[in-house]
Design a protein around this motif. Structure first.
Motif, mmCIF file in Angstrom:
data_model
loop_
_atom_site.group_PDB
_atom_site.id
_atom_site.type_symbol
_atom_site.label_atom_id
_atom_site.label_comp_id
_atom_site.label_asym_id
_atom_site.label_seq_id
_atom_site.Cartn_x
_atom_site.Cartn_y
_atom_site.Cartn_z
ATOM 1 N N THR A 1 13.141 30.824 69.148
ATOM 2 C CA THR A 1 12.557 30.206 68.525
ATOM 3 C C THR A 1 13.925 29.417 67.759
ATOM 4 O OG1 THR A 1 11.267 31.776 67.354
ATOM 5 C CG2 THR A 1 12.272 30.426 66.181
ATOM 6 N N PHE A 2 15.066 29.918 67.596
ATOM 7 C CA PHE A 2 16.678 29.387 67.343
ATOM 8 C C PHE A 2 17.181 28.334 68.099
ATOM 9 C CE2 PHE A 2 15.985 33.302 64.798
ATOM 10 C CZ PHE A 2 16.508 33.056 63.708
ATOM 11 N N LEU B 1 15.222 25.002 66.392
ATOM 12 C CA LEU B 1 16.179 24.557 64.942
ATOM 13 C C LEU B 1 16.819 24.280 65.478
ATOM 14 C CD1 LEU B 1 15.231 28.312 62.896
ATOM 15 C CD2 LEU B 1 14.136 25.801 62.869
ATOM 16 N N TRP B 2 18.353 24.994 66.625
ATOM 17 C CA TRP B 2 19.319 24.403 66.881
ATOM 18 C C TRP B 2 18.954 22.760 67.347
ATOM 19 C CZ3 TRP B 2 22.344 22.601 71.674
ATOM 20 C CH2 TRP B 2 23.401 22.831 71.155
ATOM 21 N N GLY C 1 17.584 20.697 64.675
ATOM 22 C CA GLY C 1 17.975 21.227 63.386
ATOM 23 C C GLY C 1 19.320 20.615 63.321
ATOM 24 N N HIS D 1 22.884 26.626 60.711
ATOM 25 C CA HIS D 1 22.833 25.426 62.318
ATOM 26 C C HIS D 1 23.580 26.086 63.101
ATOM 27 C CE1 HIS D 1 22.760 22.234 65.377
ATOM 28 N NE2 HIS D 1 21.478 22.400 65.583
ATOM 29 N N SER E 1 21.805 29.684 64.576
ATOM 30 C CA SER E 1 21.224 29.517 65.418
ATOM 31 C C SER E 1 21.621 29.420 66.339
ATOM 32 C CB SER E 1 20.152 28.160 64.508
ATOM 33 O OG SER E 1 20.834 27.133 65.246
ATOM 34 N N ALA F 1 20.221 32.635 68.916
ATOM 35 C CA ALA F 1 19.690 31.975 70.200
ATOM 36 C C ALA F 1 20.227 32.155 71.363
ATOM 37 C CB ALA F 1 19.949 30.714 71.115
#
Length: 467
Positions: free
Chosen positions: A108-109, A112-113, A116, A125, A128, A132
């Motif tokens: 998930t993260f 986002l990274w 994002g 950011h 994230s 991770a």
């Protein structure tokens, strides 16, 4: 070959292949997070470009690791259903948590990274990629907890009615003494692997005088990580050897091909003689080293294969409890040898780059480039030793490998899946190698011509770099 032999080959091939990506994923996530932190704190663009460059290699490797890892869990139900039925109550718990918690957090993260950039505030950011990276560590912990239970079963009992092992203490499984030394050892090896990749790519560019502003800081980070993680690998490996000797003395005896109990026991760097080590023609030995490695005492007693075999026959009944000694003997030495080489190169690199200097000539750069496969080989031989040294047990002292294979799966079916997976993984290896080489050679993205957006700017701002 029987279905058992083919199933073991298939699991070995797919597991070793998958573990080529795992340490790179763990290590690169942390190194990329460090570089991005340096950019957020200093605002220097070369840290941003380094983050984007290494992040791209990390993303490719992560994707390949996910694809190859899915096959592992399918094999438990396909080729090893008897094993899955016996240990599913225990083995499945940490794996389920890994999938539902750790991998969910990690993926998930990471998403986002990746998506994002220039959309999330800088610090959010940055958080994230750190989350991770933490997710990769949690994934590693739960998976290693499951494997460590196979090495040293705790927190469980055997139910004679259901003929299954049942979980009695999940906390004991998670705090298994084997897990507590295996986890830091594996993580340190992962950072060593990722740092050597970073070192090799930096060396390839710097010897060609490419993008020195980006690769010199990455080189320094890689060299320090190689040395520090290498020292941690050695230290945790020493602890692991002592715990292994207490829990699985046959594995340590097989690592030295030590047939008769010795006090003190020397360690052979190599031996000339029969493959099984039963008769020694010539060898190069370090006095008392095996005693210290196994017990912490240079004059300690190390039990031999023959004595342990007799003990196991009394405890577990008639049978051959010796692993395949030629493989355990040489995999143990190759693990150590390939693990030491990058540490030596790292130490040399730190000396050559002291006080802002750079190595002259091409000798060091060539050594750094050719060091790339050494930690990967060390990891592979380490796992070969760990798993083969436990044989003939799937779960040490409880359940044998011969009893673990699926009773309804024939040799033809396993041979077919082994062939398909080997060809498929070979194709994936070509894709991975092509992508990694292409983006590694391409270098970092070009410098930005504009000013990086502030933390509070809207999500509509334009992208500075395309991922």
């Amino acid at each position: 070959m029987h279905a058992l032999d083919l199933a073991r080959w298939q699991f070995a091939v797919t597991t070793i292949y998958h573990f080529l990506f795992v340490p790179l994923t763990i290590g690169l996530s942390g190194l990329v997070a460090v570089l991005q932190t340096a950019w957020v704190r200093t605002g220097k663009e070369h840290y941003l470009r380094a983050t984007r460059f290494w992040g791209k290699l990390f993303g490719i490797n992560f994707a390949m690791g996910v694809v190859t890892g899915i096959v592992q869990e399918f094999q438990f139900g396909m080729n090893w259903s008897a094993y899955s039925r016996y240990v599913g109550d225990i083995f499945g718990a940490p794996l389920a948590i890994e999938g539902l918690l750790a991998f969910f957090l990690e993926s998930t993260f990471l998403g986002l990274w990746i998506f994002g950039w220039d959309r999330l505030p800088k610090k959010l950011h940055l958080a994230s990629i750190w989350l991770a990276a933490i997710g990769t560590l949690l994934s590693a912990y739960f998976i290693l907890a499951a494997n460590s239970w196979m090495q040293h079963p705790v927190g469980s009992r055997f139910n004679p009615v259901t003929v299954r092992a049942e979980l009695t203490d999940f906390g004991a499984v998670l705090t298994n003494s084997t897990t507590l030394v295996t986890f830091p050892h594996t993580v340190a090896a992962a950072y060593l692997t990722a740092a050597v990749l970073m070192l090799s790519v930096c060396a390839w560019h710097l010897v060609r005088h490419n993008e020195a502003a980006v690769f010199r800081p990455s080189l320094k980070l890689a060299l320090w990580t190689v040395v520090v993680s290498g020292v941690l690998v050695a230290g945790t490996g020493d602890l692991q050897a002592k715990i292994m000797t207490r829990q699985q003395p046959m594995k340590m005896a097989a690592a030295e091909a030590l047939y008769e109990t010795s006090q003190p026991a020397s360690f052979s760097l190599f031996t000339i003689g029969p493959l099984d080590g039963s008769r020694e023609i010539a060898s190069l030995r370090v006095p008392d080293a095996l005693s210290f490695l196994a017990t912490g005492d240079p004059h300690g007693k190390v039990e031999g294969v023959n004595d342990i075999q007799r003990q196991y026959e009394q405890r577990y009944g008639p049978g051959d409890y010796k692993p395949y000694i030629p493989l355990t003997y040489w995999s143990f030495r190759l693990m150590i040898g390939f693990g030491v080489l990058p540490i030596l190169i790292g130490l040399l690199g730190l000396w050559l780059t002291r006080r802002g200097r750079m190595p002259t000539g091409t000798a060091f750069w060539r050594a750094a480039i050719w060091a790339l496969p050494t930690p990967l080989l060390a990891n592979s031989f380490g796992w070969i030793f760990t798993e083969m040294g436990r044989q003939p047990w799937t779960v040490f002292g409880l359940f044998k490998t011969a009893d673990s294979v699926s009773p309804s799966v024939g040799a033809g079916q396993v041979a077919t899946s082994l062939t398909v997976f080997t060809l498929l993984y070979g194709g994936l290896a070509v894709v991975e190698l092509f992508l990694m080489l292409r983006f590694a050679k391409a270098g970092p993205p070009k410098p930005s011509t504009g000013t990086p957006p502030a933390d509070d700017e809207s999500a509509e701002r334009p992208l500075v770099f395309a991922y």
